[in-house]
Enzyme design. Structure first.
Site, PDB file in Angstrom:
ATOM      1  N   LYS A 123       2.244  -1.727   1.884  1.00 19.02           N
ATOM      2  CA  LYS A 123       2.935  -1.549   0.599  1.00 19.02           C
ATOM      3  C   LYS A 123       2.222  -0.495  -0.248  1.00 19.02           C
ATOM      4  O   LYS A 123       1.669  -0.807  -1.311  1.00 19.02           O
ATOM      5  CB  LYS A 123       3.022  -2.895  -0.133  1.00 19.02           C
ATOM      6  CG  LYS A 123       3.887  -3.909   0.604  1.00 19.02           C
ATOM      7  CD  LYS A 123       4.021  -5.226  -0.121  1.00 19.02           C
ATOM      8  CE  LYS A 123       4.939  -6.166   0.666  1.00 19.02           C
ATOM      9  NZ  LYS A 123       5.032  -7.511   0.051  1.00 19.02           N
ATOM     10  N   GLU A 177       3.552 -13.008  13.418  1.00 14.23           N
ATOM     11  CA  GLU A 177       3.761 -13.674  12.133  1.00 14.23           C
ATOM     12  C   GLU A 177       4.424 -15.021  12.404  1.00 14.23           C
ATOM     13  O   GLU A 177       5.482 -15.061  13.052  1.00 14.23           O
ATOM     14  CB  GLU A 177       4.667 -12.782  11.278  1.00 14.23           C
ATOM     15  CG  GLU A 177       4.948 -13.277   9.883  1.00 14.23           C
ATOM     16  CD  GLU A 177       5.977 -12.394   9.191  1.00 14.23           C
ATOM     17  OE1 GLU A 177       5.598 -11.396   8.564  1.00 14.23           O
ATOM     18  OE2 GLU A 177       7.185 -12.697   9.321  1.00 14.23           O
ATOM     19  N   ARG A 182      -4.552  18.617 -14.925  1.00 17.04           N
ATOM     20  CA  ARG A 182      -3.715  17.414 -14.892  1.00 17.04           C
ATOM     21  C   ARG A 182      -3.574  16.875 -13.455  1.00 17.04           C
ATOM     22  O   ARG A 182      -3.642  15.670 -13.222  1.00 17.04           O
ATOM     23  CB  ARG A 182      -2.334  17.748 -15.471  1.00 17.04           C
ATOM     24  CG  ARG A 182      -1.396  16.575 -15.641  1.00 17.04           C
ATOM     25  CD  ARG A 182      -1.792  15.627 -16.743  1.00 17.04           C
ATOM     26  NE  ARG A 182      -2.576  14.505 -16.270  1.00 17.04           N
ATOM     27  CZ  ARG A 182      -3.573  13.968 -16.941  1.00 17.04           C
ATOM     28  NH1 ARG A 182      -3.927  14.442 -18.122  1.00 17.04           N
ATOM     29  NH2 ARG A 182      -4.258  12.969 -16.444  1.00 17.04           N
ATOM     30  N   ASP A 187       2.393 -16.948   7.482  1.00 14.62           N
ATOM     31  CA  ASP A 187       3.196 -16.335   6.429  1.00 14.62           C
ATOM     32  C   ASP A 187       3.617 -17.353   5.377  1.00 14.62           C
ATOM     33  O   ASP A 187       4.338 -18.311   5.686  1.00 14.62           O
ATOM     34  CB  ASP A 187       4.437 -15.680   7.056  1.00 14.62           C
ATOM     35  CG  ASP A 187       5.274 -14.967   6.018  1.00 14.62           C
ATOM     36  OD1 ASP A 187       4.684 -14.281   5.158  1.00 14.62           O
ATOM     37  OD2 ASP A 187       6.507 -15.100   6.055  1.00 14.62           O
ATOM     38  N   LYS A 234       7.226  -9.619  13.800  1.00 17.23           N
ATOM     39  CA  LYS A 234       7.707 -10.403  12.671  1.00 17.23           C
ATOM     40  C   LYS A 234       8.924 -11.239  13.062  1.00 17.23           C
ATOM     41  O   LYS A 234       9.421 -11.148  14.192  1.00 17.23           O
ATOM     42  CB  LYS A 234       8.053  -9.470  11.512  1.00 17.23           C
ATOM     43  CG  LYS A 234       6.852  -8.653  11.042  1.00 17.23           C
ATOM     44  CD  LYS A 234       7.087  -8.077   9.664  1.00 17.23           C
ATOM     45  CE  LYS A 234       5.800  -7.433   9.156  1.00 17.23           C
ATOM     46  NZ  LYS A 234       5.950  -6.918   7.789  1.00 17.23           N
TER      47      LYS A 234
END
Lengths: 279, 279, 279, 279, 279, 279
Positions: F130, F192, F95, F213, F162
């Site tokens: 992410k 950004e 598994r 952005d 940012k």
């Protein structure tokens, strides 16, 4: 911070092991003391927060305050920090706290001496990966405190193509091309070259940084002229301290010096303790 | 060994992190190479097994053999070890393996220079706990390779009663008595003294070892006379290298020198690699 | 402390694993409770701080206070400690906290019974390295709480030359000589002997401690007479409890008894909980 | 296996620490030896693989073979296992390997004695969570080797609702209902009861297992009659060994005995070594 | 909790490594900020406490409060949580905190959609072991938050006999018999069957749970009829979402759906930060 | 590799815990088996070496060979790998090995679908941070296998300024200046921006990369025209898959897509085992 705490844990474990048998036997746990760390030579301070963490790790009720700030040049006799709280923990933590502070200040002091030699010139001093295994982040931090700049942190945050990489790829052009495929767009590519011919190849390949490895003053000057601003220029390899001022005037951007870390020695500090009363 | 492997893991992690992006991008995993580590200065070799383990940890198929044995004095140009196998792993491990070898050989070389100064005399040189945090066992090992002896390993394998311990207990006699209650029978008790008066108290308390802290040559001679073989005698504290021969003739048993570890610098080594063919 | 916390973490992990499914399902997290640990037999208390740490590790808001001090002899029905705070954490920690306390008090109780037998006599009882793997520091601590003394902590803080070491070196004299080269000056050298002939060899080699292994009462008496104070004398090996008083009168200094740790069983304790109200 | 290796690492670390200074100083690393572990009392063998792993962890070239299988009853004088290879590693590993083997065989031996008392009867003996912290999996394994069965491994693989859980939920019915919501379908629900009234409530709530806590023989018999096969029946709490045969005839399914683990002591084993020749 | 903290440490280490070089360079450590996490889609909230722990792990002085509770269905634009404190730590922790929250809420949201389809019907939805390695406990928690139930946590808290186990034992009867010998009495036994014939064998062996693997609707109906309440019935294997309502009406007890975890995607969340003033 | 092995250890620990009780009870340790992993859908293979390591970690005598290479597109029914050796270990590892392989192949498959949409165009697809906490290195690897490129690995190997960084510094110019002081020379600086005005400021500050952005197609086109090759251009933020071809034609260099990792689901694989004979 996790890495630092982990190194502190290892350091305390190797010193204390199954117990500080002298302190355990002799010091009443309720006894309070106060200690002051003094400089016993002129030095640049680095590692204050690390020393504090060592004391707190042994006994969270120990409280540490600083008499100077990180990077400050102090002279023999100056106070560095004070620690107050349970005497037992203070004595157990003493050596480890000092060992960290002595080595980090030793590097900052050693670096500062080098930095003085190139002050006001174009070239900046940078460190290398010749650091004490386990101490990379700490020693690179001390280099910055000393006034020099860091080269890449490790093999993961910069592309540096050396002679063996070039040989394995069959030339600078091929190596640079491969590197560009793999590197993300926030990472620059540097190539180590050993001749003017290789400088030309590196320029043709469009590299971002050229490292002139072990070149003579004349070669360096010719290389700088050829490069003419089209790439950042670093010199590296056996750079002697007395040559620094002259090298810093050649028009190169960076001089990397392994000795900043691998030849620094600890500075001399002592902890004077005044035992207090039982609370 | 667990401790060593752990330090090697930390060292590789800090250098490689999420990946050696240069080697990953440029070196064919099937490419085989051969490397030889050369001395670039005269030195005493220490750390051969550590260097081997670093290479094997990165790639277990790398094979390392030695051209000299631990503790050997070699000269600039001599070969130290050869490594053979996958070129990629060799390049990734190179810096970390050398960093270990350079520092350990640096300590052994530094120690050997000190040892030469007291050869044939009664007093033996010993190290202190002024070691690089995380490196205690390794550095104490390099000290032995260099020819000096170890003091206790840490706070757990020897009783060393210092001024603050004495003050907290209200005197040498009381401190020694407490220590004797707690120490197991295979551990000796040493007391640090700062005056002839304290030497007398320590003798009266029946301590095993007396450490004369920062005493003048005359004080040392008087102390040795008073002790008259009833305890082992150690001198400690700011011992300068040029004073060693004279101090070693005072009749003391041990001279502890923090500089053996805290002031050693790395020796200069290089790894020359010949890339082989794809297998 | 790191070692202790690590063992506590392992103990909690093996008991709780992915979750205390009973308590998670049944106990409102806001419910407060109070628990008291009672002795269900006569015993010597050891491990109070360890039990507190277990409760705090599971829930830092649990608060523990003690009704007696470490080493106290209490009787069945006496209260040992009280814990107050969130009921859920208390129930989850209960078994692990008690398991530590029961075993450590079990050792202290077992040791105290042995110590009573030699009270007022010359010989002191010491433990051995026959401890539960992972529990060395804790069990040696409980031995001290019980009133006996510790032998060395491990292989690192004392030289103990046994028959196989002697055989491999070609005799006691050679073995002792080698040990002296390597041991630092705060560590004593002990030799295990099996005959009066070996006692003589050990004395001739100038060892600090002689361990008489599995000797008869007569042999022990003869050995003590021969040694005549020139070395510390330890007897070891299959010492039966009822023989202790007689052995303690032979003039030996130490009697080491593996049973102090390897044959102790847990004492009987229970935690009575009064569930409180939701806060 | 990870858990076992981790415990072995801790055990070796606490015994060896920074080094086995006796063996390091005295034993030629090339010296080969052979050792045989003998039983010095009648016992049930458990822990052979654990002992092997300890030797291999210290030196992977040590080779271990067994003279009997796990669970075998052997008598004083019988051989248990042989270990061959480098003498140094064998001596360093000896105590830790024996400490594991002695305790695990001690438990198996202790369990076997209990199991003999209920042989051929309906009730099976099971252990509890009263194990040495850090040793849960090992001790539960030794219980099986001894011939008894395991209760749940920890708080995560079985629901056991005790008096405090019941009180906090306001009754057995409410507690069981909550447990059923949360438990996955492969986990049974057991309730601890202290009276016949509670037996009835547990049956009404449809629990799978009923634990009769500290009941008299008469109460047990009545409870068994009332339950009449509608739930598994366990008795628990201060079960004395001499009462086992009678209890095993009451018709209950399980008798849990904390003493299987918390009152077992180590068996007596010795390692006899024959030093070989240098290879 | 140890497991969760460990995963958080790994997550922070992989993102921060030797340092957040942007924030370290740009953000004054004394600058305070406030951030609010918003939902950018409709979702079921899960992981609030995990997100809080991430922020606190980076900087213990960051304080987090929640605008909704675990399991709440919220819509795009709703606020989830607010974090206040040092801006530097907030920025460094942001991505990791959101990554946890997005995935856990993603699973809860995905599960809730499935649960809606069987609401009011007999069969309950359960998850499987098809979880993201390292995330088992967290993902199974999110499944419960979403409204479904857990199957066993791992290989240790439930017996599930599959085709290969059966084949290796020579049949269902033999396999179940072996399982019963080894399982403790709080663990049920489940058998996976692929035909009506095997259903009969499983019933004959007295298993507790029968898993119908990849059966057609007709087969399921027949199996349910045959079993007639004598065992819990689970269906498993490639269950499509649109078939759920129909399957839930067949009379089975459990429908296990791997997609609950292996096919969930992260939900969309954003953290809006308002930088405050230096304190 | 250390990181990977660590994640595998965690994954095995959470699945196996104190033991695979089904396999332990049912499978003869001497039984040998052979298993083949099949694709049950069309997919891009990723994670072969990871799956092999999982099997080897559980039992080093399991041997794994591959039927295809990393990155290969295969169709439903194709064989992926074969594993041979002890059946028990194979079943225990199954598994976890599949869970790794299914998720990594799932990401590679998902990425490949996106890559197809921009084939032959200027813009390259890159991932984001992410990723699933704990899986950063593995998921970024799967992205490369799928055919897209990586953005920075974490906060340590690239400067990305940012909006909150800019606000805290008082503008783009000031922020870039600070970043340049601290960044080593192999790291580029990306800013950004949210408007054409900010594009101008970023260009004036001499940044290396400009991230547009959440801009509209028109804004992107204007930005690209203004930048005119003076900086690398990345677009980011809510990029929908169907917009990719059009965006890839705007002249931007990079399109970062969080969905590459956060919205990938596992592919469907199965392991078919043939139990062999006892050896």
């Amino acid at each position: 911070m996790q890495t630092l705490d982990h190194l502190i844990d290892i350091a305390l474990e190797e010193d204390i092991g199954p117990g500080d048998i002298t302190t355990d036997a002799l010091i009443d746990p309720d006894l309070i003391g106060k200690g002051v760390v003094f400089a016993r030579q002129d030095l640049v301070v680095a590692g204050l927060q690390v020393a504090r963490r060592v004391f707190e790790r042994v006994d969270p009720t120990l409280s540490v305050r600083f008499f100077c700030s990180e990077g400050k040049e102090i002279i023999a006799g100056d106070r560095v920090l004070a620690v107050e709280g349970p005497l037992a923990g203070m004595l157990t933590a003493e050596r480890t706290a000092l060992n960290f502070l002595q080595r980090l200040s030793g590097i900052a002091t050693h670096v500062r001496r080098h930095v003085r030699l190139v002050e006001g010139k174009r070239a900046r001093l940078v460190d290398t990966r010749k650091t004490t295994p386990g101490w990379r982040v700490l020693e690179k931090y001390a280099v910055r405190v000393g006034g020099a700049q860091n080269h890449r942190m490790g093999l993961f945050d910069g592309i540096l193509i050396k002679d063996n990489h070039i040989a394995a790829c069959g030339g600078i052009a091929a190596a640079v091309e491969k590197a560009r495929q793999r590197a993300h767009h926030l990472v620059r590519i540097e190539v180590e070259v050993e001749s003017i011919q290789e400088v030309q190849e590196a320029l043709a390949a469009g590299v971002d940084v050229i490292m002139l490895d072990n070149m003579s003053l004349e070669q360096i000057q010719e290389a700088v002229a050829r490069i003419a601003g089209r790439a950042t220029v670093e010199i590296s390899g056996g750079v002697r301290r007395d040559a620094l001022p002259r090298l810093a005037d050649t028009g190169v951007d960076l001089i990397s010096v392994g000795a900043l870390t691998h030849s620094a020695v600890s500075v001399d500090l002592s902890l004077e303790i005044t035992a207090g009363t039982v609370v």
